[in-house]
Design a protein around this motif. Structure first.
Motif, mmCIF file in Angstrom:
data_model
loop_
_atom_site.group_PDB
_atom_site.id
_atom_site.type_symbol
_atom_site.label_atom_id
_atom_site.label_comp_id
_atom_site.label_asym_id
_atom_site.label_seq_id
_atom_site.Cartn_x
_atom_site.Cartn_y
_atom_site.Cartn_z
ATOM 1 N N ARG A 252 0.873 -1.178 0.000
ATOM 2 C CA ARG A 252 0.000 0.000 0.000
ATOM 3 C C ARG A 252 0.906 1.223 0.000
ATOM 4 O O ARG A 252 1.720 1.388 0.916
ATOM 5 N N GLU B 182 1.076 5.362 -0.191
ATOM 6 C CA GLU B 182 0.273 6.576 -0.033
ATOM 7 C C GLU B 182 1.138 7.821 -0.176
ATOM 8 O O GLU B 182 2.316 7.823 0.221
ATOM 9 N N LEU C 41 -4.010 7.453 -2.373
ATOM 10 C CA LEU C 41 -3.503 6.110 -2.565
ATOM 11 C C LEU C 41 -2.953 6.000 -3.988
ATOM 12 O O LEU C 41 -3.683 6.217 -4.960
#
Length: 423
Positions: free
Chosen positions: A52, A54, A77
């Motif tokens: 992930r 960001e 994101l």
């Protein structure tokens, strides 16, 4: 991995814990700055899609670890496109408008977290910018900025540097001997640390050896002071011996692989390997019967990219006979391997056509791995570059072994052993 701006450039690396522990987050935060463009631009590449990633725009006073919601201008994101490693991996260009517009103070933060509890994947970030930066000086026009170019006045886009000093081969006056000072007392283009033609007659031979011997413990001779320390001693003898390489030999006492430099391309590699070493995931590669204790291994990239090429180049030497003999074994028939005899030049990774004296395909009669695989002997005629009457006056040459796969999907190896020059 191919960085967007070429070799010798840099990226920031974010990585959660190597054990992939949940809650582990890598954080990279800029100092506060004022944007000079309407959008932030950057290039990213993740090792795996299981991350992930960001991007946060923060007020200058925001807490780095736990910013309060009012201090977060935006939280975005980022997509993880084209993840992976090796030559097939690709950076993704990202362009995000500044939420408060240009001319406002801001901090930029990147956060990366694994989504796989068994791994700690990394993400690379480069080309982070918020305005049109002034172009960096590049005097030789090779695409490498002068600030990091190892030859700022000689074009060398691949930055080949065989001896690992400050200077690339394209401009190094001793390309195979480290000499950061580039000292050259007689201004002949050959650095003092590798200038073995002590009497200046165009050859390194018995007369130069005698001159060095006379200066060792005798009257000071500046031309014999290779390291420039004001005296002629064993250190100068060692430098002279390192440069005066005579022939290539293979036996249980002589490690011929020490005189070779890795000049691989696009993820290809070349390394010396000892007999009994596991050199392939294929079972039995440690049982290959070597013709001697060591061999050279050249291999295209592990992904088998046909543009990837393994290459090993010998240090320059004078031959000890009219023939070069070697033994060859490839892991598979789907490789193209060659041996070259080169005239020493400034770019061994990409030699000029006129510097390739001989080029021949390496035999691949019995490819494979395990105890049934067989090395095949091969001989090249190098008589044109051997002076039988005065061997030390033979012109210096280099031997280069190159190999690439013929089909994508595999990175096969080729072994070269029992290399020697002689009759």
């Amino acid at each position: 991995m191919p960085f967007p701006n070429g070799p010798r450039t840099h990226a920031a690396l974010l990585r959660s814990r190597g054990d992939g522990r949940a809650g582990s987050v890598a954080i990279l935060t800029s100092l506060p700055f004022v944007a000079e463009a309407p959008a932030l631009e950057l290039d990213t590449l993740s090792e795996s899609p299981a991350v992930r990633l960001e991007l946060l725009f923060l007020d200058p006073g925001a807490d780095i670890l736990e910013p309060a919601p009012p201090a977060v201008q935006a939280r975005i994101l980022l997509a993880v496109d084209h993840p992976g490693t090796g030559p097939a991996a690709r950076f993704t260009h990202v362009r995000v408008p500044f939420p408060a517009g240009a001319g406002r103070p801001v901090k930029v933060q990147l956060r990366q977290q694994t989504l796989d509890p068994a791994r700690g994947w990394f993400t690379l970030v480069t080309n982070l910018r918020a305005g049109a930066a002034a172009p960096e000086p590049d005097r030789d026009g090779d695409g490498i900025p002068d600030a990091i170019d190892d030859c700022p006045d000689a074009a060398d886009p691949d930055q080949t540097n065989s001896d690992g000093d400050r200077w690339g081969d394209a401009c190094d006056n001793c390309p195979y001997t480290q000499n950061n000072d580039q000292a050259d007392r007689d201004a002949d283009g050959i650095g003092d640390r590798c200038a073995t033609d002590l009497d200046g007659d165009g050859h390194t031979d018995e007369a130069d050896i005698a001159r060095l011997g006379a200066a060792l413990g005798g009257e000071y001779d500046a031309r014999c002071d290779l390291d420039g320390d004001g005296r002629v001693d064993l250190a100068d003898v060692a430098l002279f011996a390192r440069e005066l390489r005579v022939g290539i030999a293979s036996d249980d006492l002589w490690d011929f692989t020490l005189g070779f430099v890795d000049h691989g391309l696009n993820g290809g590699l070349g390394i010396p390997v000892p007999r009994g070493m596991v050199i392939s995931a294929i079972a039995g590669s440690d049982l290959i019967a070597f013709p001697g204790p060591l061999a050279l291994a050249v291999r295209s990239g592990t992904a088998g990219d046909p543009a990837s090429e393994g290459a090993l180049t010998s240090l320059p030497f004078v031959p000890t006979g009219p023939r070069l003999t070697l033994a060859v074994l490839s892991e598979d028939a789907a490789v193209a391997a060659t041996v070259r005899v080169l005239r020493p030049g400034r770019n061994p990774r990409h030699p000029r056509p006129e510097d390739i004296l001989v080029e021949a395909p390496l035999r691949n009669d019995h490819p494979g791995t395990g105890p049934s695989a067989r090395f095949v002997e091969q001989t090249l005629d190098i008589a044109r570059w051997f002076d039988a009457a005065r061997p030390l006056r033979s012109p210096r040459i280099q031997v280069q072994v190159r190999q690439h796969t013929l089909s994508a999907g595999h990175g096969y190896f080729t072994l070269v052993g029992d290399m020697r020059t002689g009759s």
